[in-house]
Design a protein around this motif. Structure first.
Motif, mmCIF file in Angstrom:
data_model
loop_
_atom_site.group_PDB
_atom_site.id
_atom_site.type_symbol
_atom_site.label_atom_id
_atom_site.label_comp_id
_atom_site.label_asym_id
_atom_site.label_seq_id
_atom_site.Cartn_x
_atom_site.Cartn_y
_atom_site.Cartn_z
ATOM 1 N N VAL A 101 27.829 -5.514 -25.108
ATOM 2 C CA VAL A 101 27.267 -4.530 -26.038
ATOM 3 C C VAL A 101 28.299 -4.225 -27.114
ATOM 4 C CG1 VAL A 101 26.316 -2.215 -26.277
ATOM 5 C CG2 VAL A 101 25.840 -3.548 -24.213
ATOM 6 N N ALA A 102 27.984 -4.601 -28.350
ATOM 7 C CA ALA A 102 28.871 -4.300 -29.474
ATOM 8 C C ALA A 102 28.609 -2.904 -30.023
ATOM 9 C CB ALA A 102 28.696 -5.346 -30.572
ATOM 10 N N PHE A 103 27.342 -2.492 -29.985
ATOM 11 C CA PHE A 103 26.971 -1.146 -30.442
ATOM 12 C C PHE A 103 25.661 -0.760 -29.774
ATOM 13 C CE2 PHE A 103 24.206 1.398 -33.163
ATOM 14 C CZ PHE A 103 24.971 2.543 -33.308
ATOM 15 N N SER A 104 25.542 0.506 -29.394
ATOM 16 C CA SER A 104 24.293 0.971 -28.799
ATOM 17 C C SER A 104 24.137 2.469 -29.017
ATOM 18 C CB SER A 104 24.243 0.667 -27.302
ATOM 19 O OG SER A 104 23.028 1.142 -26.746
ATOM 20 N N SER A 105 22.971 2.862 -29.522
ATOM 21 C CA SER A 105 22.630 4.272 -29.638
ATOM 22 C C SER A 105 21.596 4.653 -28.593
ATOM 23 C CB SER A 105 22.088 4.569 -31.041
ATOM 24 O OG SER A 105 20.893 3.842 -31.260
ATOM 25 N N MET A 106 21.366 3.746 -27.626
ATOM 26 C CA MET A 106 20.365 3.990 -26.593
ATOM 27 C C MET A 106 21.062 4.423 -25.309
ATOM 28 S SD MET A 106 17.946 0.666 -27.345
ATOM 29 C CE MET A 106 16.529 1.349 -26.519
ATOM 30 N N SER A 107 20.473 5.369 -24.626
ATOM 31 C CA SER A 107 21.091 5.922 -23.419
ATOM 32 C C SER A 107 20.696 5.177 -22.155
ATOM 33 C CB SER A 107 20.725 7.401 -23.282
ATOM 34 O OG SER A 107 19.315 7.554 -23.188
ATOM 35 N N HIS A 108 19.693 4.300 -22.231
ATOM 36 C CA HIS A 108 19.219 3.588 -21.057
ATOM 37 C C HIS A 108 19.577 2.109 -21.145
ATOM 38 C CE1 HIS A 108 16.744 7.216 -21.048
ATOM 39 N NE2 HIS A 108 16.549 7.013 -19.766
ATOM 40 N N PHE A 109 19.723 1.494 -19.973
ATOM 41 C CA PHE A 109 19.980 0.069 -19.898
ATOM 42 C C PHE A 109 18.750 -0.633 -19.315
ATOM 43 C CE2 PHE A 109 24.151 1.923 -20.029
ATOM 44 C CZ PHE A 109 24.836 1.072 -20.889
ATOM 45 N N PRO A 110 18.538 -1.881 -19.662
ATOM 46 C CA PRO A 110 17.319 -2.553 -19.190
ATOM 47 C C PRO A 110 17.384 -2.893 -17.705
ATOM 48 C CG PRO A 110 18.731 -4.099 -20.357
ATOM 49 C CD PRO A 110 19.361 -2.742 -20.522
ATOM 50 N N LYS A 111 16.237 -2.850 -17.077
ATOM 51 C CA LYS A 111 16.111 -3.356 -15.713
ATOM 52 C C LYS A 111 15.521 -4.754 -15.803
ATOM 53 C CE LYS A 111 13.694 -2.760 -11.333
ATOM 54 N NZ LYS A 111 12.666 -1.981 -10.583
ATOM 55 N N ILE A 112 16.267 -5.726 -15.329
ATOM 56 C CA ILE A 112 15.843 -7.124 -15.407
ATOM 57 C C ILE A 112 15.053 -7.463 -14.149
ATOM 58 C CG2 ILE A 112 16.601 -9.518 -15.643
ATOM 59 C CD1 ILE A 112 19.135 -8.505 -16.991
ATOM 60 N N ASN A 113 13.762 -7.706 -14.315
ATOM 61 C CA ASN A 113 12.936 -8.109 -13.176
ATOM 62 C C ASN A 113 13.144 -9.578 -12.838
ATOM 63 O OD1 ASN A 113 11.686 -5.532 -13.035
ATOM 64 N ND2 ASN A 113 10.313 -6.118 -14.694
ATOM 65 N N LYS A 114 13.173 -10.412 -13.884
ATOM 66 C CA LYS A 114 13.362 -11.854 -13.700
ATOM 67 C C LYS A 114 14.178 -12.400 -14.855
ATOM 68 C CE LYS A 114 8.945 -12.786 -11.344
ATOM 69 N NZ LYS A 114 7.657 -13.520 -11.447
ATOM 70 N N LEU A 115 14.963 -13.417 -14.555
ATOM 71 C CA LEU A 115 15.677 -14.170 -15.575
ATOM 72 C C LEU A 115 15.372 -15.634 -15.318
ATOM 73 C CD1 LEU A 115 17.652 -14.441 -17.900
ATOM 74 C CD2 LEU A 115 19.515 -14.370 -16.250
ATOM 75 N N LEU A 116 14.678 -16.279 -16.257
ATOM 76 C CA LEU A 116 14.148 -17.613 -16.010
ATOM 77 C C LEU A 116 14.639 -18.612 -17.055
ATOM 78 C CD1 LEU A 116 10.463 -16.571 -15.268
ATOM 79 C CD2 LEU A 116 12.210 -17.104 -13.590
ATOM 80 N N LEU A 117 14.870 -19.829 -16.589
ATOM 81 C CA LEU A 117 15.154 -20.949 -17.474
ATOM 82 C C LEU A 117 13.948 -21.890 -17.449
ATOM 83 C CD1 LEU A 117 18.050 -20.169 -15.960
ATOM 84 C CD2 LEU A 117 18.862 -21.961 -17.483
ATOM 85 N N ASN A 118 13.949 -22.835 -18.373
ATOM 86 C CA ASN A 118 12.888 -23.850 -18.426
ATOM 87 C C ASN A 118 11.509 -23.225 -18.624
ATOM 88 O OD1 ASN A 118 14.834 -25.786 -17.969
ATOM 89 N ND2 ASN A 118 14.529 -25.779 -15.766
ATOM 90 N N THR A 119 11.430 -22.198 -19.459
ATOM 91 C CA THR A 119 10.141 -21.604 -19.781
ATOM 92 C C THR A 119 9.786 -21.903 -21.235
ATOM 93 O OG1 THR A 119 11.090 -19.507 -20.493
ATOM 94 C CG2 THR A 119 10.525 -19.721 -18.162
#
Length: 390
Positions: free
Chosen positions: A124-142
């Protein structure tokens, strides 16, 4: 995943009959995500699909969260070129990474263990957001796909050399303009003939019925007598029938090199049937009024809805001397109304083409927020009697 406690020694003073702590626990905090691949890809594009929970704090203003993508090369972190459709990991989408020339794996110590990997880091280089993402899935070959069936090299007849000639394709419900070649010259699909001369190679088409219409020799060229009218390619859709649930598509219709199997990880959505006569009656007055040109706010709203049936509503506002078009999808209650950035870009390019030269409209999706309401209902005997009688 490795989790460690980082204890630091502190000078302490002992007190009788009182517990004494020699170490103070401190957390090491880094806003970064590491990817380690056990083989390397050289001069290729790497696509990562992030399936994220909506974090409820999203708008499409630039700069809310800026991410920095890097690769470890010759023991140094070097910047990568990426096409980020997730808006800084705030919505689901693809991150396409352009990889440099990599000759071998790199050793990197992550906390206490060293691994030889092709290392990619996003921080993260810069963020004005207080929440972070919840990653349900991380997929390759899509890949992103759309439901359509293509047809090639279909001959629909020969020119009679007459004005306003009409021909019909073998199939209906087209997804885009067909590619037509006559005597090795390609003809262009247009909305109307009045903007073109007798020498312009143009045609009109009705995507619902598959009808092809040529000019009258004054507006639009008449193909030479006897010339074969060849449709090199066109595609059709099944509309709502293609909205299949997740994991329903798992059969390859034809073999593809290096592809063993397929599966749709998410439901197929946004497939719509052709407009009905009632739809045409409803939109006809607006079409005649705008003539495919955006001048007023109402023009932008109409043209946005006309661009795709996916757009349920559109609202044009002027803010800080900017024309902003807010759009709402048909499935606004799903995924909090979020729309893919690629669709927003395409609609914005279309509106730029139909706008005045000095106007550069911006298209944004609305943000849907949850609202909880506590209701207190007061009733009387009279109200109950009225309800029972009804």
């Amino acid at each position: 995943c490795y989790v460690f406690n980082n204890y630091k020694y502190e000078h302490v003073v002992f007190e009788k009959n009182k517990p004494t702590y020699f170490f103070k626990q401190s957390a090491e905090y880094e806003e970064a995500l590491y990817f380690g691949f056990d083989s390397f890809l050289s001069e290729q594009d790497l696509s990562l699909y992030f399936d994220l929970d909506n974090i409820g704090e999203i708008n499409f203003a630039k700069g809310q969260r800026i991410l920095q993508w890097e690769i470890l090369h010759d023991s140094k972190w070097k910047m990568l070129k990426v096409d980020d459709e997730t808006n800084g990991l705030t919505i689901s989408g693809d991150v396409k990474i352009e990889l440099p020339i990599i000759k071998n794996l790199e050793a990197y110590t992550l906390y206490i263990d060293s691994f030889e990997r092709m290392w990619i880091r996003v921080s993260v280089a810069f963020s004005s957001m207080s929440h972070f993402p919840k990653i349900n899935k991380l997929l390759l070959n899509t890949v992103e796909v759309k439901q359509e069936k293509s047809f090639y090299n279909e001959s629909i007849g020969y020119s009679k050399g007459l004005p306003d000639m009409k021909y019909y394709l073998d199939n209906k419900n087209l997804t885009s303009a067909p590619i037509i070649v006559i005597e090795e010259e390609e003809y262009k699909a247009v909305e109307r003939f009045i903007d073109y001369t007798k020498d312009d190679r143009v045609f009109r088409f009705n995507g619902i019925t598959g009808e092809i219409i040529f000019g009258n020799g004054v507006y639009g060229k008449i193909p030479n007598v006897g010339a074969e009218i060849l449709v090199q390619k066109y595609a059709t859709t099944s509309g709502k029938k293609g909205n299949l649930p997740a994991k329903k598509i798992n059969i390859l219709q034809e073999s593809i090199n290096y592809i063993d199997s397929v599966e749709n990880i998410s439901p197929c959505v946004d497939g719509l049937d052709s407009d009905t006569i009632e739809d045409l009656k409803r939109f006809a007055p607006s079409v005649l009024k705008t003539m495919q040109r955006a001048v007023s706010a109402a023009d932008y709203e109409h043209l946005s809805r006309q661009y795709s049936t996916f757009v349920a509503k559109a609202k044009c506002i002027v803010q800080n001397n900017e024309v902003i078009v807010l759009i709402m999808s048909q499935n606004v209650l799903k995924n909090k109304g979020l729309i893919k950035p690629s669709f927003i870009r395409e609609l914005q390019e279309y509106l730029e083409d139909v706008s005045m030269i000095t106007v550069k409209p911006k298209v944004q999706s609305i943000v849907v927020s949850d609202l909880k309401v506590n209701l207190q209902i007061k009733y009387s005997d009279e109200a109950i009697n009225q309800f029972v009688l009804f």
